[in-house]
Design an enzyme around this catalytic site. Structure first.
Site, PDB file in Angstrom:
ATOM      1  N   GLY A 140      64.151 -22.324 -24.583  1.00 41.05           N
ATOM      2  CA  GLY A 140      63.628 -20.963 -24.704  1.00 41.05           C
ATOM      3  C   GLY A 140      63.113 -20.495 -23.352  1.00 41.05           C
ATOM      4  N   HIS A 148      70.680   5.442  -3.395  1.00 40.59           N
ATOM      5  CA  HIS A 148      71.580   4.466  -2.774  1.00 40.59           C
ATOM      6  C   HIS A 148      71.002   4.069  -1.419  1.00 40.59           C
ATOM      7  CE1 HIS A 148      75.304   2.514  -1.557  1.00 40.59           C
ATOM      8  NE2 HIS A 148      75.175   3.141  -0.394  1.00 40.59           N
TER       9      HIS A 148
END
Ligand code: NAD
Length: 460
Positions: A177, A437
């Site tokens: 987990g 960007h």
């Protein structure tokens, strides 16, 4: 006898948030904590493990430095210095929580609370506190594995693993987990031979299957051994090592490791509360609560890990605020649709909303976009181009149902996705939002465009 409007039992993320919010709303508030404020998250969980994982990340960066023209003559890990760093960070944050409680007028009391009746608790068997409303926020502790051999020296739980005094040569981690995966990351970065044994067919069974599969692939390529569908039945001493006996699809197998970490889940901290004295019902999962976080005694609330819900600090923060607001007479409407999950592996994993499997089970007609980080300029320039982003949307309104990321800074990227789900955003709305960007985050827009096969920087 002390009297207060609101008594909060437990000073972890849920408890201290509930206390601060209660005080903000004008209630005389007292918080009782038996250990340090900040609870598991701050003292033994989220924060200290992330200090260790930051060290692991730095080790990776040092390995990558020559790629960027930087020569590093040599380096070594000083465990004591790392532990000290962890303690300094924890101490700073614990002091911060204490000062926030004080600044908000919350009285902090040290001790263990036990219910005497439905509005009175006794602290350390001595002092009585009576309150109009009580919030139980006692959290959870490591679930023990009831198999032979867990008492052997060198078999650790996550609290003990944090007190790392020496680096073992090998470690077997029982449980694939979140805790198992994060510790695997840390140990593997230190050069330890790591094996994960997971009872279910894949590690991170709650995550989208494609994400689990990708992490399994990446971990395996880094030399981490993963045994899925493997149930550990016994740990034995084998000279200076430990031998684990486990069953994989009907076959009995063994493996040896120097240390063993047990990470098989957590259980609610209710044993010392004497809940029966207060008419509060509980089961093996924790304290039962209704849609307002009230227990079977409506003057008593239970929030965070102790109520058997989602065991995440940010869910405890949320429930702490909501319980305090309900006590102050506000109407609350709990919404668990948007609960981001972050796993600090390398690369990181983060997700929000439905997995593909869950969305199919709910009967949605799906459309899915996937964008690999190798097609993202920023990820590529950082040499962190492993993994991908996946968006799951339904077909009637193009509404986004789930976002799953395995890749650089996934835990930060998921913030946009959480807001998108909360605002019921559609694929068009993500596409029509200009993303900066060069950023890893522009992958959202590309992933949304890929839903309709029109990504610019990637051709399916
Ligand atoms: P978990 O429930 O996430 O995983 C435990 C795993 O152990 C399961 O996959 C289970 O199938 C497996 N298991 C159980 N018995 C086994 C056995 N005998 N042999 C092999 N495998 C076995 O629990 P965890 O990893 O211990 O974490 C506890 C809680 O803490 C979780 O709710 C988790 O979300 C939370 N947590 C969150 C973060 C984070 O948000 N980054 C970090 C740490 C912990």
């Amino acid at each position: 006898m002390i009297q207060t409007d609101v008594l909060v039992i437990g000073g972890g993320p849920g408890g201290y948030t509930a206390a601060i919010r209660s005080a903000q709303l004008g209630q005389k508030t007292l918080l009782v904590e038996k250990d340090k404020v900040g609870g598991t998250c701050l003292n033994r969980g989220c924060i200290p493990t992330k200090v260790y994982l930051k060290a692991a990340e730095l080790l990776h960066s040092i390995e990558k430095a020559p790629l960027f023209g930087i020569k590093i003559a040599g380096h070594e890990l000083d465990l004591q210095a790392l532990r000290q760093r962890k303690e300094r960070v924890v101490d700073t944050l614990v002091a911060g929580v204490k000062s926030l409680l004080k600044a908000n007028g919350v009285e902090l009391k040290s001790g263990t609370a036990r219910f005497k009746n439905d509005n009175t608790v006794i602290i350390d068997g001595q002092e009585e506190i009576t309150a109009q409303k009580i919030i139980i926020a006692t959290g959870s502790n490591n679930l023990e594995l009831s198999i032979p051999g867990t008492e052997l020296p060198g078999v650790l739980n996550s609290d003990e693993a944090l007190e790392l005094k020496e680096i073992p040569e090998s470690i077997a981690i029982i449980g694939g987990g979140v805790i198992g995966v994060e510790f695997a990351e840390f140990y593997a970065s230190l050069g330890v031979k790591v094996t994960i044994l997971e009872a279910l067919p894949r590690i991170l069974p709650l995550e989208d299957a494609a994400i689990s599969k990708e992490l399994q692939k990446l971990y395996t390529s880094r030399g981490i051994t993963i045994h899925a569908s493997s149930f550990v039945t016994e740990i034995r001493k084998a000279g200076s090592l430990k031998e684990l006996l486990f069953e994989t699809e009907g076959q009995k197998k063994t493996l040896q490791a120097e240390q063993v970490l047990v990470a098989v889940g957590r259980r609610a901290n209710i044993d010392s509360l004497a809940l029966d004295n207060a008419g509060v019902t509980f089961d093996t999962k924790g304290i039962k609560v209704n849609e307002n976080l009230q227990t079977t005694n409506p003057a008593i609330y239970a929030i965070g890990d102790v109520n058997g819900g989602i065991q995440l600090a940010h869910v405890a923060f949320y429930e702490g605020e909501k319980a305090a607001e309900h006590i102050a007479g506000k109407k609350i409407d709990l919404d668990y649709k948007v609960v981001p999950r972050c796993i600090f592996s390398n690369p990181e994993i983060a997700s929000v909303g439905l997995t593909e499997e869950e969305a199919k089970e709910k009967g949605y007609a799906l459309q899915i976009g996937v964008f690999p980080f190798r097609a993202n300029g920023k990820a590529l320039l950082m040499d962190a181009a492993e993994g991908f982003m996946k968006i799951i949307a339904e077909k009637d309104y193009n509404e986004i149902l789930g976002v799953h990321i395995i890749g650089p800074a996934a835990s930060e990227l998921i913030v946009e996705a959480a807001l998108a789900l909360k605002l019921e955003c559609t694929i068009e709305e993500i596409i029509e939002t200009i993303h900066a960007h060069p950023t890893v985050g522009e992958s959202y827009r590309e992933t949304a465009m890929d839903v309709w096969g029109r990504a610019i920087h990637f051709k399916r």
